[in-house]
Design a protein around this motif. Structure first.
Motif, PDB file in Angstrom:
ATOM      1  N   PRO A 255      16.122  -0.801 -18.671  1.00  0.00           N
ATOM      2  CA  PRO A 255      16.240   0.236 -17.624  1.00  0.00           C
ATOM      3  C   PRO A 255      15.774   1.618 -18.086  1.00  0.00           C
ATOM      4  O   PRO A 255      15.263   2.396 -17.273  1.00  0.00           O
ATOM      5  N   VAL A 256      15.925   1.918 -19.375  1.00  0.00           N
ATOM      6  CA  VAL A 256      15.428   3.203 -19.889  1.00  0.00           C
ATOM      7  C   VAL A 256      13.907   3.243 -19.757  1.00  0.00           C
ATOM      8  O   VAL A 256      13.321   4.232 -19.295  1.00  0.00           O
ATOM      9  N   ALA A 257      13.263   2.125 -20.133  1.00  0.00           N
ATOM     10  CA  ALA A 257      11.797   2.053 -20.009  1.00  0.00           C
ATOM     11  C   ALA A 257      11.383   2.197 -18.553  1.00  0.00           C
ATOM     12  O   ALA A 257      10.415   2.899 -18.238  1.00  0.00           O
ATOM     13  N   ALA A 258      12.130   1.541 -17.641  1.00  0.00           N
ATOM     14  CA  ALA A 258      11.789   1.629 -16.216  1.00  0.00           C
ATOM     15  C   ALA A 258      11.812   3.084 -15.754  1.00  0.00           C
ATOM     16  O   ALA A 258      10.893   3.552 -15.074  1.00  0.00           O
ATOM     17  N   GLY A 259      12.861   3.821 -16.141  1.00  0.00           N
ATOM     18  CA  GLY A 259      12.960   5.224 -15.757  1.00  0.00           C
ATOM     19  C   GLY A 259      11.822   6.045 -16.350  1.00  0.00           C
ATOM     20  O   GLY A 259      11.260   6.919 -15.675  1.00  0.00           O
TER      21      GLY A 259
END
Lengths: 193, 175
Positions: free
Chosen positions: B118-122
């Motif tokens: 999710p960090v990468a997605a953001g």
């Protein structure tokens, strides 16, 4: 190697294929968003690595020192064929575009006056956003399956885009939080299994 | 004289290799400071030319370093500056990748991998939004970006063709 318990056998590309694939990415990716190109090429088209591996590699590549796309190329190359694979990935993504850059620099005095060229390049850059956005939307769909990862993703986006905080701080704050939550979730899943 | 310049290139870009955290933009200001103020390799205008060129060149944006090296000491300078910026951090990441492979199936590594998604997605969404905000051409840029996103998501269209079409639309509309 302790990969014997991998369930699905994956294709193992040759070193030459790794170099060629990364050269292609390096030579054809304009306007930023190289990670979008890599995801399309290695996850969707060739299925060399999984989406999950790619995304965690991307986050790591961006939070460790070094040129991000080169880090990512080393990461993917290493996962495919160890040390030689990592070297082929890094050389492929750096060396061919480097020669193009030097060639263009030599031609630059003629290029920089052209309005048409500038407009066309702006159009190419706008289309390149699509690559980045496609990767982002796919990653967001993965993250949005549960409420906490969705929150982590939204907070990361707000911190970077709206608040314009430095990437390093944001990752340093969000990554441990998100990893800790994932750890608790995995432990719970392990206990109930 | 040439050896002195090559030595300067190594001394400037070797340490910067470890500071390229988060998109490479972080070191551009320092490359500027070193090239113009500290070493007087070029003036402001020449630096901006090289910067613009590095943006329209395919491949990593960090090829700005290659161009600075080329400007300072020709082909040898370009090769040396590139090696100085790419090699040190690459060795570090390679070490990390080896470590990672060894502990691949341990719970902690799995938690790190799952937690980073999710960090990468953001990060990717923020990078896309930033690119859009900076794009030239206003509504034309947004339309082209939206159309290319949809085409890439829902068809198997060649990505290079999408870029060509984007350039073509701008050429017809604004050229």
């Amino acid at each position: 190697m302790n990969n014997d318990n991998e369930t699905s056998p994956r294709p193992v590309p040759s070193l030459a294929a790794i170099f060629t694939a990364f050269s292609k990415i390096g030579l054809t990716s304009f306007g930023g968003g190289l990670s979008g190109w890599m995801m399309r090429e290695f996850v969707l088209r060739r299925a060399w690595i999984t989406e999950e591996e790619f995304l965690s590699g991307l986050a790591l590549a961006q939070s460790f020192p070094g040129v991000n796309v080169v880090n990512l190329a080393i990461w993917i190359g290493f996962r495919l064929r160890g040390g030689p694979g990592a070297a082929m990935g890094a050389l492929g993504i750096v060396v061919p575009p480097m020669f193009v850059a030097i060639g263009l620099a030599a031609l630059f005095s003629q290029l920089k006056e052209s309005h048409t060229l500038h407009v066309v390049l702006a159009g190419v850059a706008a289309a390149a956003v699509g690559l980045s956005l496609q990767t982002g939307i796919r990653a967001a769909r993965r993250a949005a399956r549960q409420i906490v990862p969705l929150l982590v993703m939204t907070l990361t986006f707000i911190a970077l885009f709206l608040l314009k905080l430095p990437l390093l701080w944001v990752v340093a704050a969000m990554a441990p939080l998100s990893i800790g939550i994932a750890w608790l979730r995995l432990r719970k899943a392990g206990a109930s299994a | 004289m040439i050896f002195q310049k090559l030595g300067e290139l190594l001394a400037v870009f070797g340490p910067l290799s470890f500071l390229t955290v988060g998109g490479g933009q972080s070191i551009v200001s320092d490359i500027h400071r070193q090239s113009v103020a500290v070493h007087a390799w070029m003036d402001d205008g020449e630096f901006l030319d090289l910067f613009a060129l590095s943006r329209i060149t395919p491949g990593p944006g960090s090829l700005l370093v290659t161009l600075v090296g080329w400007h300072v000491a020709g082909f040898t300078g370009a090769l040396l500056a590139s090696a100085a910026i790419f090699l040190p951090c690459s060795v570090l990441v390679y070490g990390l990748a080896r470590l990672w492979a060894r502990f691949q199936h341990t719970p902690w590594i799995r938690a790190i991998e799952a937690g980073l998604v999710p960090v990468a997605a953001g990060m990717i969404l923020a990078a896309s939004a930033t690119l859009l905000r900076a794009a030239e051409g206003g509504p034309w840029a947004w339309s082209v970006a939206a159309a290319s996103t949809l085409a890439l998501m829902f068809t198997r269209i060649n990505a290079f063709l999408v870029l060509g079409l984007g350039g073509g639309v701008f050429w017809l509309a604004l050229g």
